[in-house]
Design an enzyme around this catalytic site. Structure first.
Site, PDB file in Angstrom:
ATOM      1  N   ARG A   1       0.823  -1.373  -0.072  1.00  0.00           N
ATOM      2  CA  ARG A   1      -0.014   0.194   0.010  1.00  0.00           C
ATOM      3  C   ARG A   1       0.961   1.137  -0.060  1.00  0.00           C
ATOM      4  O   ARG A   1       0.420   2.399  -0.734  1.00  0.00           O
ATOM      5  CB  ARG A   1      -0.889  -0.106   1.223  1.00  0.00           C
ATOM      6  CG  ARG A   1      -1.613   1.486   1.428  1.00  0.00           C
ATOM      7  CD  ARG A   1      -2.828   1.308   2.326  1.00  0.00           C
ATOM      8  NE  ARG A   1      -2.946   0.363   3.333  1.00  0.00           N
ATOM      9  CZ  ARG A   1      -2.072   0.617   4.412  1.00  0.00           C
ATOM     10  NH1 ARG A   1      -1.407   1.885   4.617  1.00  0.00           N
ATOM     11  NH2 ARG A   1      -2.070  -0.362   5.607  1.00  0.00           N
TER      12      ARG A   1
ATOM     13  N   TYR B   1     -17.167  16.357 -14.434  1.00  0.00           N
ATOM     14  CA  TYR B   1     -17.588  15.115 -14.547  1.00  0.00           C
ATOM     15  C   TYR B   1     -18.601  14.548 -13.710  1.00  0.00           C
ATOM     16  O   TYR B   1     -18.560  15.185 -12.374  1.00  0.00           O
ATOM     17  CB  TYR B   1     -16.378  13.872 -14.324  1.00  0.00           C
ATOM     18  CG  TYR B   1     -16.899  12.607 -14.522  1.00  0.00           C
ATOM     19  CD1 TYR B   1     -17.045  12.096 -15.322  1.00  0.00           C
ATOM     20  CD2 TYR B   1     -16.637  11.925 -13.005  1.00  0.00           C
ATOM     21  CE1 TYR B   1     -17.347  10.336 -15.318  1.00  0.00           C
ATOM     22  CE2 TYR B   1     -16.921  10.656 -13.269  1.00  0.00           C
ATOM     23  CZ  TYR B   1     -17.126   9.776 -14.482  1.00  0.00           C
ATOM     24  OH  TYR B   1     -17.346   8.625 -14.110  1.00  0.00           O
TER      25      TYR B   1
ATOM     26  N   ASP C   1      -8.358  18.540 -13.749  1.00  0.00           N
ATOM     27  CA  ASP C   1      -8.822  17.108 -14.097  1.00  0.00           C
ATOM     28  C   ASP C   1      -8.546  17.137 -15.806  1.00  0.00           C
ATOM     29  O   ASP C   1      -9.189  17.821 -16.584  1.00  0.00           O
ATOM     30  CB  ASP C   1     -10.170  16.682 -14.127  1.00  0.00           C
ATOM     31  CG  ASP C   1     -10.643  15.222 -14.495  1.00  0.00           C
ATOM     32  OD1 ASP C   1      -9.982  15.106 -15.460  1.00  0.00           O
ATOM     33  OD2 ASP C   1     -11.619  14.835 -13.914  1.00  0.00           O
TER      34      ASP C   1
ATOM     35  N   LYS D   1      -9.356   6.316 -19.537  1.00  0.00           N
ATOM     36  CA  LYS D   1      -9.633   6.829 -20.514  1.00  0.00           C
ATOM     37  C   LYS D   1      -8.317   6.887 -21.675  1.00  0.00           C
ATOM     38  O   LYS D   1      -7.803   5.786 -21.923  1.00  0.00           O
ATOM     39  CB  LYS D   1     -10.216   8.238 -20.453  1.00  0.00           C
ATOM     40  CG  LYS D   1     -11.300   8.186 -19.129  1.00  0.00           C
ATOM     41  CD  LYS D   1     -12.384   7.626 -19.543  1.00  0.00           C
ATOM     42  CE  LYS D   1     -13.312   7.455 -18.214  1.00  0.00           C
ATOM     43  NZ  LYS D   1     -13.618   8.784 -17.340  1.00  0.00           N
TER      44      LYS D   1
END
Ligand code: PLP
Length: 394
Positions: free
Chosen positions: A45, A97, A169, A194
């Protein structure tokens, strides 16, 4: 190193242990510590070599000091907002978004953060929305689905003048097309699901910071919150990213051709494409983008049924998402933006007849033939959604 070279030789371009040119997938939760506290990796992690490779690569591509990989774009956005606290205020772009709106509205507001939504193209509106409690300006450019373009440098300058952060973004552009940190933005983030992944086969998010102090904070939160990208996904993502430039050049060329085709199509009433010289954002787009992206939205003539268009296509895939090798098409009113109440959606400029196209890398001829097929099918069709409008208005 130039951008295309960085894609292959930036970040960590070979495995230090074996020399492998593809960084292996290190499936390990923990790492043997020969001497306490001297290990580069302790627990996956906190750090994993495969994830580190993709993190270093995105940092190089965006021109920042450090990158961070998350299990999704949404996890990346949530971690970035975790930099802030109850009582903090944000200026947010008005067509970010949908999932970002949901996060703000359903989660972050409960934690005592407040938001003012503005059209960030309007710099006076951005400036006017800033209060003493404002900690950051958060926006997307180009936006979804109307591909509106905000002047990145102008917003970064406003943020600096007020001693607050600017966060962008960059999903719709990709770092091939636009690199916000170069214009003075503090944090850039991506849904790597994307263009960066590019192959419709991975969900991932990336964050890059401009300076070391922010990097330290984001790194701390990445470990504390734990929404990390797993080793297999990290490998898949970096594999996809290697071809970003090759893919983007093909995407951009096809998008340009489709824009010209749509501009001459009588059944289209409006086109939203930053590369349209008649688009009010054209000059800003030209200034800050390398190409104009490969997302195009267009409206059919009022009353035409967008379903009759998209369902007739044989090459272009009817699907949500974007930035894939294959062309993807969708109707925002019925799909990606279907959860927004109709009156608000219309007020935001998203008409029932709007179609959003993520232009892929198929042969141009096949794409144009496919679009022609859709338009042929439209002749004489009626838009059911519009008809119901007439009802509700009556
Ligand atoms: C898809 C998307 C997101 C969310 O990313 P996920 O990887 O799906 O969580 C965020 N911002 C933009 C602009 C997107 O298109």
């Amino acid at each position: 190193m130039e951008f295309d070279t960085k894609l292959l030789h930036g970040g960590i371009s070979e495995d230090k242990v074996t020399g492998a040119t593809s960084i292996p997938i290190y499936m390990a939760s923990t790492f043997h510590q020969q001497k306490i506290g001297q290990n580069k990796y302790e627990y996956s992690r906190s750090g994993n070599p495969t994830r580190e490779a993709v993190e270093k690569l995105i940092a190089d591509l965006e021109g920042g000091v450090a990158g961070f990989a998350f299990a999704s774009g949404s996890a990346a956005i949530d971690t970035v907002f975790s930099l802030f606290s109850a009582g903090d205020h944000f200026v947010v772009g008005n067509d970010v978004y949908g999932g970002t709106f949901r996060l703000i509205d359903a989660v972050l507001k409960r934690f005592g953060m407040t938001f003012t939504v503005v059209d960030t193209r309007d710099l006076n509106a951005v400036e006017a929305a800033i209060t003493p409690a404002t900690k950051a300006i958060y926006l997307e450019t180009p936006t979804n689905p109307l591909l509106r373009v905000t002047d990145i440098k102008a917003v970064a300058d406003i943020a600096k003048a007020h001693n607050i952060l600017s966060i962008i973004d960059n999903t719709f552009a990709s770092p091939y097309v636009q690199r916000p940190l170069e214009f003075g933005v503090d944090i850039v983030l991506h849904s790597a699901s994307k263009y960066l992944g590019g192959h419709s086969d991975v969900i991932a998010g990336l964050v890059v910071t401009k300076d070391a102090e922010l990097a330290e904070k984001v790194g701390y939160l990445q470990n504390a919150i734990g929404g990390i990208l797993a080793p297999q996904e990290s490998w898949l993502l970096q594999r996809g990213m290697k071809t970003l430039s090759l893919r983007m050049r093909a995407h951009l060329a096809n998008a340009e051709a489709i824009f010209h085709y749509l501009a001459n199509q009588p059944l289209v009433s409006k086109i939203y494409f930053p590369g349209d010289p008649e688009n009010p954002d054209y000059d800003v787009a030209r200034k800050q983008m390398n190409g104009f992206g490969a997302m195009i939205s267009f409206e059919l003539q009022p009353g035409l049924d967008p379903k009759a268009f998209v369902e007739e296509l044989q090459v272009i895939t009817l699907a949500e998402s974007l930035g894939a090798l294959e062309s993807l098409i969708e109707i925002p009113a019925l799909m990606t933006h279907g959860s927004i109440p109709r009156d608000i959606r219309l007020k935001n400029g998203i008409q029932d007849e709007l179609i959003r196209l993520s232009v892929g890398v198929e042969d141009q001829k096949d794409l144009l033939t496919d679009l022609e097929r859709g338009f042929q099918n439209l002749q004489g069709s009626k838009n059911n959604v519009s008809n119901s409008t007439v009802h509700s208005e009556a």
